[in-house]
Design an enzyme around this catalytic site. Structure first.
Site, PDB file in Angstrom:
ATOM      1  N   GLU A 281       0.727  -1.247   0.040  1.00 55.05           N
ATOM      2  CA  GLU A 281       0.190  -0.011  -0.022  1.00 55.05           C
ATOM      3  C   GLU A 281       0.769   1.456   0.149  1.00 55.05           C
ATOM      4  OE1 GLU A 281      -3.621  -2.033   2.745  1.00 55.05           O
ATOM      5  OE2 GLU A 281      -2.104  -0.553   3.602  1.00 55.05           O
TER       6      GLU A 281
ATOM      7  N   GLY B 230       1.972   4.885  -0.603  1.00 57.16           N
ATOM      8  CA  GLY B 230       1.278   6.313  -0.802  1.00 57.16           C
ATOM      9  C   GLY B 230       2.316   7.295  -1.194  1.00 57.16           C
ATOM     10  N   ARG B 231       3.156   7.788  -0.339  1.00 60.54           N
ATOM     11  CA  ARG B 231       4.094   8.889  -0.325  1.00 60.54           C
ATOM     12  C   ARG B 231       5.036   8.220  -1.301  1.00 60.54           C
ATOM     13  NH1 ARG B 231       5.212  11.167   4.556  1.00 60.54           N
ATOM     14  NH2 ARG B 231       3.903   9.487   5.759  1.00 60.54           N
TER      15      ARG B 231
ATOM     16  N   ARG C 179       1.670  19.873   6.888  1.00 58.31           N
ATOM     17  CA  ARG C 179       2.744  18.836   7.365  1.00 58.31           C
ATOM     18  C   ARG C 179       3.484  19.631   8.183  1.00 58.31           C
ATOM     19  NH1 ARG C 179       5.731  16.035   4.953  1.00 58.31           N
ATOM     20  NH2 ARG C 179       5.397  14.111   6.220  1.00 58.31           N
TER      21      ARG C 179
ATOM     22  N   TYR D 201       3.527  18.113  11.800  1.00 58.62           N
ATOM     23  CA  TYR D 201       4.753  17.264  12.146  1.00 58.62           C
ATOM     24  C   TYR D 201       6.020  17.815  12.235  1.00 58.62           C
ATOM     25  CZ  TYR D 201       0.980  14.432  10.043  1.00 58.62           C
ATOM     26  OH  TYR D 201      -0.305  13.795   9.698  1.00 58.62           O
TER      27      TYR D 201
ATOM     28  N   CYS E  74      -4.133  33.199  10.643  1.00 52.07           N
ATOM     29  CA  CYS E  74      -3.683  33.862  12.003  1.00 52.07           C
ATOM     30  C   CYS E  74      -3.650  32.743  12.986  1.00 52.07           C
ATOM     31  CB  CYS E  74      -5.272  34.705  12.347  1.00 52.07           C
ATOM     32  SG  CYS E  74      -5.343  35.778  11.176  1.00 52.07           S
TER      33      CYS E  74
ATOM     34  N   TYR F 275      -0.030  13.869   0.990  1.00 50.82           N
ATOM     35  CA  TYR F 275      -0.599  14.572   2.065  1.00 50.82           C
ATOM     36  C   TYR F 275      -0.696  16.063   2.186  1.00 50.82           C
ATOM     37  CZ  TYR F 275      -0.206   9.511   3.540  1.00 50.82           C
ATOM     38  OH  TYR F 275      -0.092   8.235   3.396  1.00 50.82           O
TER      39      TYR F 275
HETATM   40  N1  LLP Z   1      -1.506   1.745   4.373  1.00 52.24           N
HETATM   41  C1  LLP Z   1      -2.134   2.118   5.731  1.00 52.24           C
HETATM   42  C2  LLP Z   1      -2.943   1.166   6.271  1.00 52.24           C
HETATM   43  C3  LLP Z   1      -1.843   3.422   6.035  1.00 52.24           C
HETATM   44  O1  LLP Z   1      -2.542   3.895   7.246  1.00 52.24           O
HETATM   45  C4  LLP Z   1      -0.994   4.566   5.331  1.00 52.24           C
HETATM   46  C5  LLP Z   1      -0.776   5.806   5.709  1.00 52.24           C
HETATM   47  C6  LLP Z   1      -0.472   3.973   4.281  1.00 52.24           C
HETATM   48  C7  LLP Z   1      -0.770   2.620   3.640  1.00 52.24           C
HETATM   49  C8  LLP Z   1       0.248   4.534   3.007  1.00 52.24           C
HETATM   50  O2  LLP Z   1       1.545   5.205   3.908  1.00 52.24           O
HETATM   51  P1  LLP Z   1       2.659   5.957   2.971  1.00 52.24           P
HETATM   52  O3  LLP Z   1       3.101   5.010   2.032  1.00 52.24           O
HETATM   53  O4  LLP Z   1       1.883   6.908   2.264  1.00 52.24           O
HETATM   54  O5  LLP Z   1       3.405   6.651   3.938  1.00 52.24           O
HETATM   55  N2  LLP Z   1      -0.375  12.444   7.056  1.00 52.24           N
HETATM   56  C9  LLP Z   1       0.812  11.764   7.283  1.00 52.24           C
HETATM   57  C10 LLP Z   1       0.895  10.527   7.165  1.00 52.24           C
HETATM   58  C11 LLP Z   1      -0.120   9.686   7.409  1.00 52.24           C
HETATM   59  C12 LLP Z   1      -0.212   8.131   7.030  1.00 52.24           C
HETATM   60  C13 LLP Z   1      -1.352   7.450   7.262  1.00 52.24           C
HETATM   61  N3  LLP Z   1      -1.676   6.235   7.067  1.00 52.24           N
HETATM   62  C14 LLP Z   1       2.069  12.724   6.616  1.00 52.24           C
HETATM   63  O6  LLP Z   1       1.748  13.719   6.047  1.00 52.24           O
HETATM   64  O7  LLP Z   1       3.135  12.419   6.828  1.00 52.24           O
END
Ligand code: LLP
Length: 438
Positions: free
Chosen positions: A279, A281-282, A319, A323, A364, A393
């Site tokens: 899975e 994403g980033r 972000r 964070y 603000c 994100y």
């Molecule tokens: N699978 C599950 C079950 C997840 O909860 C997540 C991310 C991913 C895959 C994908 O993770 P990635 O490959 O994108 O790192 N808002 C935060 C990140 C929160 C991630 C939530 N879950 C940020 O901006 O760093």
């Protein structure tokens, strides 16, 4: 055209996305704007797919990282599946025409409506996060004459050594089921008459900068399967979903690439003998996107502090304020080359043309700082600044806080670009409220 910087390149002191001048996009689309490179998205997808080729994974792009319909379409056309976490995300991927058998559904709080919606559409699998949720899927599937295919999301109690707020695999985190409860569920799986157990899911957090946590996670899963499950239980573990979290470089520093992860992870998957779901994403989308903003004012305090005030804010890119995330920022047009690696505030490079600034937005809140204490070239009012690695994100976590319309999103492909989400208007912002005025 070089691809060394994920399809964003300076040529003759000016920033391009693929073969398009970023300035030209902003002249047409206005500012602020998110700009994505289609070929960068595809390159990243292919890189991760090829790295894990040996185990032929179903790659399910994590929609929460970027849910724009056109981004989903680019990836769907390339053969990607999708990881969704809400009915809304499921609606998006179905709208694009994604085949339901490539959709997995995670999240600790799936409502009955969301479960019903997913079952109606015959999605591939639910990643189940509690015994109560499993019972609910069983009940709803039964009432619909359907079967719920599930993977149990394990909480393996592993510290992925990432930001506290994005760590998911420690026992105190709300995610997943502990091994002992999972073992009980698997032993009693026949009690769930409308459930097909398909496998195990582990997602430890993100971004994860080393392979260690993945290895630890899979070793624990292996031990669990071998030592705890009987033959029938083992047969239920046809798939292992290893989640997301694969890192990319936010600061220009060298980080692991998919092949490095695969080198350590693939042998364990083979040992488990399961089919694989991933899975990411980033890794796919973060470096494929930038946030473009225009400088509104420059403010220099008499004691020396310089603020570059721009038209993007924490509502557009959350972000940094959430964070303390560091995104590289650089002017779109400048004769000062961007350093290969972002320098921390206290270290000045040798270039005398750099000065220490805070780049801030108009919201603000004191936390509305997009880049704190950066060595930055001189910029004037009206100059454009790019925030890099904001494709993941970025827009998905944006809001209309301070009643600020959300930005547009632009997709670049070679020498052409198109709007893939229009900028919100003031009218959009009051839709849903104005009918209640009288
Ligand atoms: N699978 C599950 C079950 C997840 O909860 C997540 C991310 C991913 C895959 C994908 O993770 P990635 O490959 O994108 O790192 N808002 C935060 C990140 C929160 C991630 C939530 N879950 C940020 O901006 O760093």
């Amino acid at each position: 055209m070089t691809t060394s910087f994920d399809f964003f390149n300076y040529l003759n002191n000016e920033l391009y996305c693929e073969d398009v001048k970023v300035k030209e996009i902003i002249e047409k689309a206005g500012s602020p704007a998110y700009i994505y490179s289609k070929n960068s998205i595809l390159e990243h997808f292919i890189e991760i797919r090829d790295a894990f080729e040996e185990v032929d994974p179903l790659i399910c792009f994590s929609v929460k990282a970027n849910s724009n319909l056109s981004v989903i379409k680019v990836l769907a056309d390339a053969g990607s599946g999708f990881d969704v976490v809400s009915g809304g995300e499921l609606y998006r991927v179905l709208k694009v025409g994604v085949s339901p058998d490539k959709i997995v559904f995670a999240g600790v709080g799936k409502t009955s409506e969301e479960i019903k919606y997913a079952l109606e559409n015959d999605i591939f699998m639910f990643n189940v996060e509690s015994p109560a949720e499993l019972a609910n899927i069983d009940r709803i599937a039964g009432s619909m004459g359907k079967r719920g295919r599930v993977a149990l999301r394990i909480n393996p109690d592993i510290d992925a050594k990432t930001h506290d707020k994005t760590t998911t695999g420690k026992k105190e985190n709300k995610f997943g089921i502990d091994f002992e409860s999972a073992s009980q569920l698997i032993k009693n799986i026949d009690n769930y008459k409308n459930i097909d157990l398909k496998g195990i899911h582990v997602h430890l957090g993100s971004p994860i900068y080393s392979t260690g946590p993945y290895v630890q996670g899979l070793e624990k899963v292996y031990k669990f399967v071998q030592e705890t499950l009987d033959e029938k239980g083992k047969q239920g573990i046809e798939y292992v979903n290893i989640g997301g979290g694969y890192c990319m470089s936010y600061t220009g520093e060298k980080v692991k690439r998919p092949r490095d992860y695969a080198a350590d992870i693939v042998p364990l998957i083979k040992k488990l003998g399961c089919k694989v779901v991933m899975e990411p994403g980033r890794f796919i989308i973060a470096n494929a996107g930038i946030l473009l903003t225009r400088t509104t004012y420059i403010k220099v305090a008499t004691w020396g502090k310089k603020f570059v005030i721009c038209d993007a804010a924490m509502n557009d890119l959350a972000r940094p304020s959430l964070y303390d995330a560091v995104h590289r920022a650089w002017p779109v047009k400048t004769d000062v080359p961007m350093p290969e690696v972002e320098l921390p505030g206290e270290e000045k490079g040798s270039d005398k043309r750099l000065e220490l600034v805070d780049i801030v937005g108009p919201v603000c809140e004191s936390s509305d700082v997009l880049a704190k204490e950066r060595w930055f070239p001189d910029v004037k009012e009206g100059d454009l600044i790019a925030f890099f690695s904001t494709g993941a994100y970025g827009f998905t976590m944006s809001s209309s806080y301070n009643t600020r319309p959300r930005t547009c999103e632009i997709l670049v492909d070679g020498d052409s670009f198109s709007t893939v989400r229009r900028r919100e208007t003031y009218e959009d912002l009051i839709t849903g409220e104005k009918e209640f005025l009288d």
